[in-house]
Design a protein around this motif. Structure first.
Motif, PDB file in Angstrom:
ATOM      1  N   LEU A 140      32.996  52.603 -11.810  1.00 14.82           N
ATOM      2  CA  LEU A 140      33.168  53.937 -11.251  1.00 14.82           C
ATOM      3  C   LEU A 140      34.639  54.260 -11.068  1.00 14.82           C
ATOM      4  N   ARG A 141      35.004  55.527 -11.338  1.00  9.42           N
ATOM      5  CA  ARG A 141      36.348  55.976 -11.004  1.00  9.42           C
ATOM      6  C   ARG A 141      36.453  56.094  -9.482  1.00  9.42           C
ATOM      7  N   PRO A 142      37.662  55.952  -8.914  1.00 14.15           N
ATOM      8  CA  PRO A 142      37.811  56.062  -7.449  1.00 14.15           C
ATOM      9  C   PRO A 142      37.262  57.362  -6.896  1.00 14.15           C
ATOM     10  N   GLU A 143      37.475  58.471  -7.613  1.00 15.49           N
ATOM     11  CA  GLU A 143      36.982  59.754  -7.110  1.00 15.49           C
ATOM     12  C   GLU A 143      35.455  59.837  -7.146  1.00 15.49           C
ATOM     13  N   ASP A 144      34.831  59.119  -8.125  1.00  8.63           N
ATOM     14  CA  ASP A 144      33.374  59.110  -8.174  1.00  8.63           C
ATOM     15  C   ASP A 144      32.802  58.299  -7.014  1.00  8.63           C
ATOM     16  N   GLU A 145      33.436  57.164  -6.731  1.00  4.28           N
ATOM     17  CA  GLU A 145      32.988  56.357  -5.601  1.00  4.28           C
ATOM     18  C   GLU A 145      33.167  57.116  -4.296  1.00  4.28           C
ATOM     19  N   ALA A 146      34.249  57.890  -4.206  1.00  2.00           N
ATOM     20  CA  ALA A 146      34.490  58.671  -2.990  1.00  2.00           C
ATOM     21  C   ALA A 146      33.365  59.664  -2.721  1.00  2.00           C
ATOM     22  N   ALA A 147      32.732  60.147  -3.799  1.00  2.87           N
ATOM     23  CA  ALA A 147      31.635  61.105  -3.640  1.00  2.87           C
ATOM     24  C   ALA A 147      30.463  60.489  -2.894  1.00  2.87           C
ATOM     25  N   PHE A 148      30.262  59.175  -3.077  1.00  2.00           N
ATOM     26  CA  PHE A 148      29.168  58.516  -2.377  1.00  2.00           C
ATOM     27  C   PHE A 148      29.386  58.550  -0.870  1.00  2.00           C
ATOM     28  N   HIS A 149      30.658  58.538  -0.456  1.00  2.20           N
ATOM     29  CA  HIS A 149      30.978  58.455   0.966  1.00  2.20           C
ATOM     30  C   HIS A 149      31.204  59.820   1.597  1.00  2.20           C
ATOM     31  N   SER A 150      31.680  60.785   0.814  1.00  2.00           N
ATOM     32  CA  SER A 150      32.013  62.094   1.386  1.00  2.00           C
ATOM     33  C   SER A 150      30.857  63.083   1.327  1.00  2.00           C
ATOM     34  N   ALA A 151      30.013  62.966   0.323  1.00  2.00           N
ATOM     35  CA  ALA A 151      28.900  63.914   0.177  1.00  2.00           C
ATOM     36  C   ALA A 151      27.786  63.602   1.170  1.00  2.00           C
ATOM     37  N   LYS A 152      26.981  64.615   1.453  1.00  2.00           N
ATOM     38  CA  LYS A 152      25.814  64.418   2.305  1.00  2.00           C
ATOM     39  C   LYS A 152      24.722  63.756   1.488  1.00  2.00           C
ATOM     40  N   LEU A 153      24.331  62.562   1.906  1.00  3.16           N
ATOM     41  CA  LEU A 153      23.347  61.784   1.155  1.00  3.16           C
ATOM     42  C   LEU A 153      21.950  62.110   1.659  1.00  3.16           C
ATOM     43  N   ARG A 154      21.110  62.605   0.770  1.00  2.90           N
ATOM     44  CA  ARG A 154      19.737  62.951   1.138  1.00  2.90           C
ATOM     45  C   ARG A 154      18.767  61.809   0.850  1.00  2.90           C
ATOM     46  N   GLU A 155      18.889  61.209  -0.303  1.00  2.00           N
ATOM     47  CA  GLU A 155      17.987  60.108  -0.663  1.00  2.00           C
ATOM     48  C   GLU A 155      18.696  59.152  -1.615  1.00  2.00           C
ATOM     49  N   ILE A 156      18.285  57.886  -1.538  1.00  2.00           N
ATOM     50  CA  ILE A 156      18.605  56.895  -2.570  1.00  2.00           C
ATOM     51  C   ILE A 156      17.280  56.301  -3.017  1.00  2.00           C
ATOM     52  N   VAL A 157      16.993  56.383  -4.292  1.00  2.00           N
ATOM     53  CA  VAL A 157      15.682  55.970  -4.796  1.00  2.00           C
ATOM     54  C   VAL A 157      15.856  54.965  -5.932  1.00  2.00           C
ATOM     55  N   LEU A 158      15.180  53.833  -5.801  1.00  2.00           N
ATOM     56  CA  LEU A 158      15.122  52.845  -6.878  1.00  2.00           C
ATOM     57  C   LEU A 158      13.791  52.995  -7.591  1.00  2.00           C
ATOM     58  N   ALA A 159      13.836  53.192  -8.911  1.00  2.00           N
ATOM     59  CA  ALA A 159      12.613  53.341  -9.694  1.00  2.00           C
ATOM     60  C   ALA A 159      12.739  52.522 -10.977  1.00  2.00           C
ATOM     61  N   ARG A 160      11.595  52.145 -11.515  1.00  2.00           N
ATOM     62  CA  ARG A 160      11.569  51.416 -12.777  1.00  2.00           C
ATOM     63  C   ARG A 160      11.174  52.377 -13.878  1.00  2.00           C
ATOM     64  N   ARG A 161      12.051  52.539 -14.876  1.00  2.00           N
ATOM     65  CA  ARG A 161      11.785  53.469 -15.965  1.00  2.00           C
ATOM     66  C   ARG A 161      10.712  52.902 -16.904  1.00  2.00           C
TER      67      ARG A 161
END
Length: 212
Positions: A140-161
């Motif tokens: 991940l680029r630093p700015e992409d990782e920052a999005a995980f921390h700055s954005a409002k997180l609604r859900e994290i979902v693990l699924a098997r394709r």
């Protein structure tokens, strides 16, 4: 702006086995909850938590307190989709006072995480499993990782394709219009609603047993 970041996990066979075990345990908890919902007609997340949390913690000690909470959320969310969505064939208005159909969760059901059970730091993803944390390296680029921390997180979902690959989906609500870059590891989707509510179809990981 609402975004979905999808990250496929390059899991080794041993890691995939651990993820499968977690998915199956999560489905087990959901299937213990489902008959309680059918009998009590309670699927509000907070009310269901008060009704079932203590028993579930005693019955599934390996899953931990936060993952039990996430399983309660999963059942509450699925019940809203099946029993309340106007387009659902099992909407309460269509049942006209008949007993609720019983929901059964397949072992392929998604697993819900939160900031307590999954984290991203320094390009490394750390996630809860039944036998300790599992870690993956993310390009991940630093700015992409920052999005995980700055954005409002609604859900994290693990699924098997369908191809057997485990994939994490992060449902985010951001203040600006800047979209993280697509990459080999991260697929970005704009969406009108986070998380998506569906259009009434029954999730493929749920079986509905009609009552007489």
């Amino acid at each position: 702006m609402n975004l979905i970041l999808r990250i496929p996990l390059q899991a080794t066979p041993e890691q995939a086995t651990r993820l499968l075990a977690l998915q199956q345990a999560f489905a087990q908890v959901c299937n213990v909850l489902a008959p309680l919902v059918q009998q009590t007609r309670v699927w509000n997340r907070v009310a269901l938590h008060h009704l079932a949390y203590r028993q579930l913690r005693e019955q599934f000690p390996a899953l931990g307190s936060q993952m039990v909470c996430n399983a309660i959320y999963s059942v509450s969310r699925t019940c809203r989709r099946v029993y309340q969505n106007p387009a659902s064939p099992f909407n309460l208005n269509r049942l006209q006072g008949k007993p609720l159909p019983l929901l059964r969760f397949r072992d392929s059901c998604p697993v819900y995480f939160d900031r307590h059970t999954l984290s991203v730091k320094g390009g490394q993803l750390s996630m809860f499993t039944l036998d300790g944390r599992m870690r993956f390296e993310l390009a991940l680029r630093p700015e992409d990782e920052a999005a995980f921390h700055s954005a409002k997180l609604r859900e994290i979902v693990l699924a098997r394709r369908r191809d057997g690959v485990f994939e994490l989906s992060f449902y985010l609500e951001t203040a600006g219009d800047k979209v993280p870059a697509q990459s080999a590891q991260v697929r970005v989707e704009r969406t009108g609603a986070v998380p998506p509510s569906g259009v009434g179809e029954i999730p493929e990981y749920v079986m509905v047993e009609k009552t007489a």
